[in-house]
Design a protein around this motif. Structure first.
Motif, PDB file in Angstrom:
ATOM      1  N   MET A 104      15.558 -47.281 -49.870  1.00 50.94           N
ATOM      2  CA  MET A 104      15.652 -48.687 -50.481  1.00 50.94           C
ATOM      3  C   MET A 104      16.901 -48.950 -51.242  1.00 50.94           C
ATOM      4  O   MET A 104      17.437 -49.834 -51.200  1.00 50.94           O
ATOM      5  N   GLY A 115      11.124 -55.975 -50.744  1.00 51.89           N
ATOM      6  CA  GLY A 115      10.782 -54.677 -50.695  1.00 51.89           C
ATOM      7  C   GLY A 115       9.115 -54.703 -50.907  1.00 51.89           C
ATOM      8  O   GLY A 115       8.578 -55.451 -51.477  1.00 51.89           O
ATOM      9  N   THR A 116       8.444 -53.804 -49.874  1.00 51.38           N
ATOM     10  CA  THR A 116       6.995 -53.761 -49.896  1.00 51.38           C
ATOM     11  C   THR A 116       6.310 -52.427 -50.211  1.00 51.38           C
ATOM     12  O   THR A 116       5.373 -52.327 -49.895  1.00 51.38           O
ATOM     13  N   GLY A 159       9.447 -48.196 -55.068  1.00 55.66           N
ATOM     14  CA  GLY A 159       9.566 -48.896 -56.368  1.00 55.66           C
ATOM     15  C   GLY A 159      10.484 -47.879 -57.173  1.00 55.66           C
ATOM     16  O   GLY A 159      10.324 -47.110 -58.100  1.00 55.66           O
ATOM     17  N   TYR A 175      16.855 -59.606 -54.339  1.00 59.77           N
ATOM     18  CA  TYR A 175      15.636 -58.628 -53.953  1.00 59.77           C
ATOM     19  C   TYR A 175      14.501 -58.778 -54.827  1.00 59.77           C
ATOM     20  O   TYR A 175      14.430 -59.050 -55.726  1.00 59.77           O
ATOM     21  N   SER A 214      10.205 -57.673 -55.019  1.00 64.67           N
ATOM     22  CA  SER A 214       9.320 -56.492 -54.652  1.00 64.67           C
ATOM     23  C   SER A 214       7.881 -57.135 -54.589  1.00 64.67           C
ATOM     24  O   SER A 214       7.420 -57.790 -55.609  1.00 64.67           O
ATOM     25  N   SER A 265       5.448 -54.916 -54.622  1.00 59.95           N
ATOM     26  CA  SER A 265       4.742 -53.419 -54.898  1.00 59.95           C
ATOM     27  C   SER A 265       4.510 -53.481 -56.336  1.00 59.95           C
ATOM     28  O   SER A 265       4.053 -54.225 -57.141  1.00 59.95           O
ATOM     29  N   ASN A 285       6.921 -50.503 -59.795  1.00 63.49           N
ATOM     30  CA  ASN A 285       7.704 -49.744 -60.070  1.00 63.49           C
ATOM     31  C   ASN A 285       6.957 -48.182 -60.178  1.00 63.49           C
ATOM     32  O   ASN A 285       5.823 -48.397 -60.394  1.00 63.49           O
ATOM     33  N   HIS A 296      10.026 -58.316 -59.971  1.00 61.80           N
ATOM     34  CA  HIS A 296       8.828 -57.281 -59.849  1.00 61.80           C
ATOM     35  C   HIS A 296       7.536 -58.136 -60.187  1.00 61.80           C
ATOM     36  O   HIS A 296       7.648 -58.759 -61.490  1.00 61.80           O
TER      37      HIS A 296
END
Lengths: 390, 313, 308
Positions: free
Chosen positions: A103, A119-120, A123, A136, A138, A140, A142, A347
């Protein structure tokens, strides 16, 4: 003359892909498909396919093609795959990625072309903090948020004398740091084992000699399966309760079966989460593939839904990056984790739950069950380092 | 006649590689510039291995170590804010040479299988070292924010400019290895490979020659490491993984041991083939594996042996 | 737990790990000693042994039957590979061996992934192999691991007997020192080689099927142990069964004790935080350091086999 002919031949050889129709959306999805770690990638790919089924293969109303790329769990290969997707397949958006190192290598390369990256899984804390990026997002968490939740729970329970074990690499140290951020009790010992180690008997013997009250471990993938089997083989299951993060999941349970029983995990999602979007995903995943999904897949399914919501909001004008970012920030879709908002660092701010491995239906493997909510709307520890302005 | 064929071969090769960026630029397929640049970086690594493996008979199963050291030299200096390529690259090359000298000094006394295993063991140690150093990202590796700076002479972030730089350095390396192999030094090296006892008898101790070649090979591979770090803008201990050493070794064999064009041909075919297969099926290794076996069994001369003009002498 | 019990138990752990390494190393060093062949794909047979046995146990419903079938299957696969792919390579140099068998690793790992999937599989152990033994007061040693140690030692003794006391062993030793001579004496060398290779693979398969219940069964499981096995045979001396045995125990014990005691030991000398970062790193490198040390003193390993 010869040279020219050769150049033309080379050009002909390389000019394989036809020109693109404009009404189409292309998503590049990078994950690990080959090698022993490919099992996680399979779950992610299957979940992306399920999301496409649910959207009638039209993400944001556009005819959609997903190009899958295999990073072989190597950053440089991941980078090459990403570049191939962008330059050869002309994908509009890149998504996926399991590993933090891949990543960290891919995000700058994708975002510097003006494309959005979703991003899947991975973290990596720099991407939530100082290296956060407006392109970017996410779906998911961290890395250290799950151990934070577990640390909080153990602290609240007044558990003392914890023995800590993790592999000797960056994520291992991040996990332990996250755990210690909320757990303030005594730590009997903190042991780092070789990355990829298979036999933990020596460590287990050391652990027994210290008689701790509880054990905290982080052993992802194959390491976790080996550790847990050996832990219950040593008969420690009943003696020292085991708390872990990213160690027991729906991928590892079929391999360890009863050895998982009694295990505590912390996570933002579990297949038994009572959220309609999640229940639909779990039911249809089981119908299509015959087994339970895992959080890696859930996040990937979620990533496609997030993209869908944003493409709809900009009415298919995917190249309108500003509009896309604004739409994504709203997180206006039925997420598998329920309604949530994005933090300034893109996030999710989300709940974390305590999970326990309990006996499954008769004759079936154990299942993870949500016990309680540890954190409500939890933010990661790095967003303050992120200078992004909304 | 042979010299003629050789000339044509190299002319075509140089022209094809030099013309690639404009051609794919016209075709809007810039990805191939990336792919071929990666190929050429690995060709440098393979050419350096060819010096000791092909000409010297030293089967090093740990050549990826220098890829890692070269990469980490660039990464670590850049981490501390020293971005000048004039500093980074010589450090990358020098550090690799030093490590190669140390590893070589211990390993070269061993022979055959022992040599293979001891070079592997040293690389494993460096790999674990890379994993355990937290400052530089440990297993996660480390992003290189700024690529090597050359006083504004060349911008390595520009794919085409860096392509041509790699192109020049690769042909430079190939030529250098070619010259070394044909020098008096190279003659001794090759003589020791074919008959160690005889070369001792005529008064040459192969040890110092081999150590010297081993160090040069390490230094050249360190350059490849510095290039790879600039190519990916990322370094990771994975550069030093033992399967990576195996891949570099395979490029040399596939291309043709002890031939000048071999490493480039091997890197080109292996990496392009890998990329094509991986795009076709996730089970590409089940196809690549038997192909490796078949090529070893039936393809003893390597690619350089079948392409007119690619072989030497 | 009294300190002495702890040290003893860790030693036992080391021996158990060493025994697994020995089963792998024995086949590898045998093949090397006799055919002068380097088999990187030896770990693949470890994996194949585990998968075939698991499949056979599930099919037959009987552990012992499964083990027998699994071992026979691994033997056959090994002989098949030897006949189809490797036989022609004996006359080549080590480089070709390394590369061809590197290709086999890729092939077998992916093939297993295609057949059984990439998911890690559970290898259940029969009821009678569970539980613990109390070797002395306060120690609880897993019975299964104790059995692994015994099986390993028994195989070691059996190998010693076969190689030194039987006709087959005589042929093997003769084949190792002079191939042409025993061929001239009318021995079918090709067949002998095929048998030896298959036998070595079956030993790796035995290690794999015993590892199954302790570790995980997954594609690529062989490579996790392979490098350590190479360290073992290099330390022991290539081609020497005795060397493989001593080397395996040495590596097993050094690695285990290093993991258990190196960090606490360092902590008494340097600061605990420094020990925390240096300890694990040093522990992972320990066996490679051991190998470099042994080779520096004895460049041909501890027990160099004669005639080579």
């Amino acid at each position: 003359m010869r040279t020219k002919l050769f150049a033309v031949a080379v050009a002909a050889l390389f000019a394989a892909s036809p020109a693109l129709a404009q009404q189409k959306l292309k998503i590049g999805f990078i994950t690990t498909l080959s090698g022993p770690l490919g099992v996680i990638g399979k779950h992610m790919k299957d979940s992306v396919e399920l999301a496409l089924d649910h959207l009638n293969r039209k993400v944001g109303g556009l005819e959609t093609e997903v190009v899958y790329g295999d990073d072989q769990a190597k950053p440089d290969v991941g980078l090459q795959v990403a570049k191939e997707m962008m330059q050869k397949d002309n994908v509009d958006i890149v998504a996926g990625i399991i590993w933090s190192n891949v990543m960290l290598a891919v995000v700058p390369a994708v975002t510097e072309t003006g494309r959005i990256m979703v991003g899947t899984n991975a973290g990596a804390s720099p991407l939530a903090g100082a290296q956060c990026n407006e392109r970017y997002f996410s779906t998911s968490w961290n890395n250290d948020q799950s151990p934070e939740a577990l640390g909080k729970y153990m602290q609240d329970q007044g558990i003392n004398d914890v023995y800590v074990l993790a592999p000797n690499y960056q994520a291992g140290k991040d996990m332990v740091a996250g755990f210690k951020r909320y757990y303030k009790g005594r730590i009997v010992d903190e042991v780092y084992t070789r990355f990829g180690q298979t036999d933990y008997q020596a460590e287990i013997t050391q652990l027994r000699s210290k008689s701790p009250k509880a054990v905290f471990v982080f052993y992802p993938g194959g390491m976790g399966i080996q550790f847990l089997k050996q832990y219950s083989e040593a008969g420690l299951r009943g003696t020292y309760p085991l708390y872990s993060v990213f160690t027991v999941d729906e991928i590892s349970i079929p391999a360890i079966k009863h050895a998982a029983l009694g295990q505590y995990e912390a996570r933002f999602w579990s297949p038994d989460l009572k959220v309609p979007a999640s229940q639909k995903y779990v039911a249809d995943f089981q119908k299509k593939y015959g087994h339970l999904p895992v959080f890696y897949g859930a996040q990937s399914y979620d990533g496609i839904l997030l993209i869908d919501s944003a493409v709809r909001a900009v009415k298919g004008k995917v190249k309108d990056t500003k509009g896309m970012i604004a739409a994504m920030r709203k997180a206006n879709y039925d997420s598998i984790r329920g309604k949530f908002t994005f933090n300034v660092n893109h996030h999710p701010i989300q709940n974390f739950y305590l999970l326990k491995a309990v006996a499954g239906p008769a004759g079936k493997d154990p299942v993870l069950e949500i016990q309680q909510t540890v954190f409500k709307n939890h933010k990661d520890a790095y967003y303050k380092d992120c200078k992004m302005k909304w | 006649m042979r010299a003629h064929a050789q000339l044509i071969f190299w002319a075509v090769l140089v022209a094809a590689l030099a013309l690639l960026p404009p051609v794919v630029g016209v075709l809007h397929e810039p990805f191939y510039v990336e792919l071929v640049r990666r190929v050429m970086i690995f060709a440098i690594a393979a050419a350096s291995l060819n010096l000791i493996l092909g000409y010297g008979g030293l089967v090093s199963f740990g050549h990826a170590a220098y890829l890692g050291i070269g990469g980490y030299a660039v990464g670590i200096l850049s981490f501390y804010g020293m971005n000048s390529g004039w500093l980074q690259w010589p450090v990358a090359i020098g550090a690799s040479a030093l490590v190669a000298l140390a590893i070589g000094a211990v390993s070269i006394r061993a022979s055959g299988m022992y040599f293979i295993m001891i070079t592997l063991a040293f690389t494993q140690m460096l790999y674990y070292l890379g994993i355990s150093i937290e400052e530089f990202g440990g297993d996660d590796g480390m992003r290189i924010k700024t690529r090597s700076q050359f006083s504004g002479l060349i911008d390595l972030a520009d794919p085409v400019a860096s392509y041509y730089l790699v192109l020049v350095l690769m042909f430079g390396t190939i030529y250098l290895v070619h010259r070394i192999a044909r020098s008096r030094f190279g003659m001794v090296l090759r003589a020791a490979k074919s008959n160690e006892a005889r070369s001792r008898a005529i008064g040459f101790s192969p040890y110092s020659y081999r150590l010297c070649a081993f160090t040069i090979a390490g230094a050249l591979c360190g350059l490849a490491g510095a290039l790879l770090a600039n190519h990916t803008a990322y370094i990771t201990p994975d550069f030093m993984h033992w399967t990576r050493s195996g891949e570099i070794m395979f490029m040399v064999i596939l291309g043709g041991v002890a031939s000048s064009a071999g490493p480039l041909l091997g890197a080109l075919v292996l990496l392009v083939f890998e990329t094509l297969l991986a795009g076709w099926t996730e089970h590409w290794q089940v196809i690549l594996g038997p192909l490796l076996v078949l090529s070893v069994i039936f393809f003893r001369t390597g690619l350089a042996g079948i392409i007119p003009g690619a072989g030497d002498e | 737990m009294p300190p002495l019990t702890l040290v003893f138990e860790q030693l036992l752990n080391g021996v158990q790990f060493g025994v697994m390494l020995f089963l792998m190393a024995a086949g590898l060093t045998l093949v090397f000693g006799i055919m002068n062949f380097v088999n990187l794909a030896h770990g693949s047979f470890y994996m194949i042994g585990a998968y075939l046995t698991l499949a056979a146990v599930q099919w037959s419903g009987n552990y012992i039957a499964g083990v027998v079938l699994g071992l026979a299957g691994t033997l056959l696969v090994g002989m098949l590979v030897e006949v189809v792919a490797l036989r022609t390579l004996y006359a080549r140099d080590h480089l070709d061996h390394v590369l061809a068998t590197f290709g086999l690793i890729l092939f077998f790992n992916e093939l297993v992934a295609i057949i059984w999937g990439r998911t890690l599989l559970d290898f259940p152990r029969p009821e009678w192999l569970r539980g613990h033994v109390e070797i002395f007061a306060g120690s609880r040693y897993p019975f299964y691991r104790a059995v692994v140690i015994l099986v390993g030692l028994a195989v070691g003794a059996g190998l010693w007997y076969v190689v030194t006391r039987t006709r087959l062993g005589m042929l093997i030793r003769a084949g190792a020192s002079n191939r042409t001579m025993i061929a001239a004496l009318g021995v079918n060398v090709r067949l002998l080689y095929t048998v030896v290779f298959g036998f070595g693979c079956a030993l790796a398969g035995l290690a794999g099927l015993m590892a199954g219940p302790i570790y995980a069964v997954l594609p690529g499981m062989g490579e996790m142990i392979l490098i350590q096995v190479f360290v073992v045979i290099v330390i022991g001396g290539l081609g020497s069964i005795r060397g493989a045995f001593v080397g395996a125990l040495l590596v097993g014990i050094v690695d285990t004790l290093g993991r258990a005691f190196l960090r606490p030991l360092l902590a008494t000398m340097i600061s605990p935080t420094a020990a925390d970062s240096a300890g694990p790193a040093l522990a992972s490198m320990l066996i490679y350091l051991l190998m470099a040390l042994v080779l520096a003193v004895r460049p041909e390993g501890l027990f160099p086999s004669r005639g080579r």
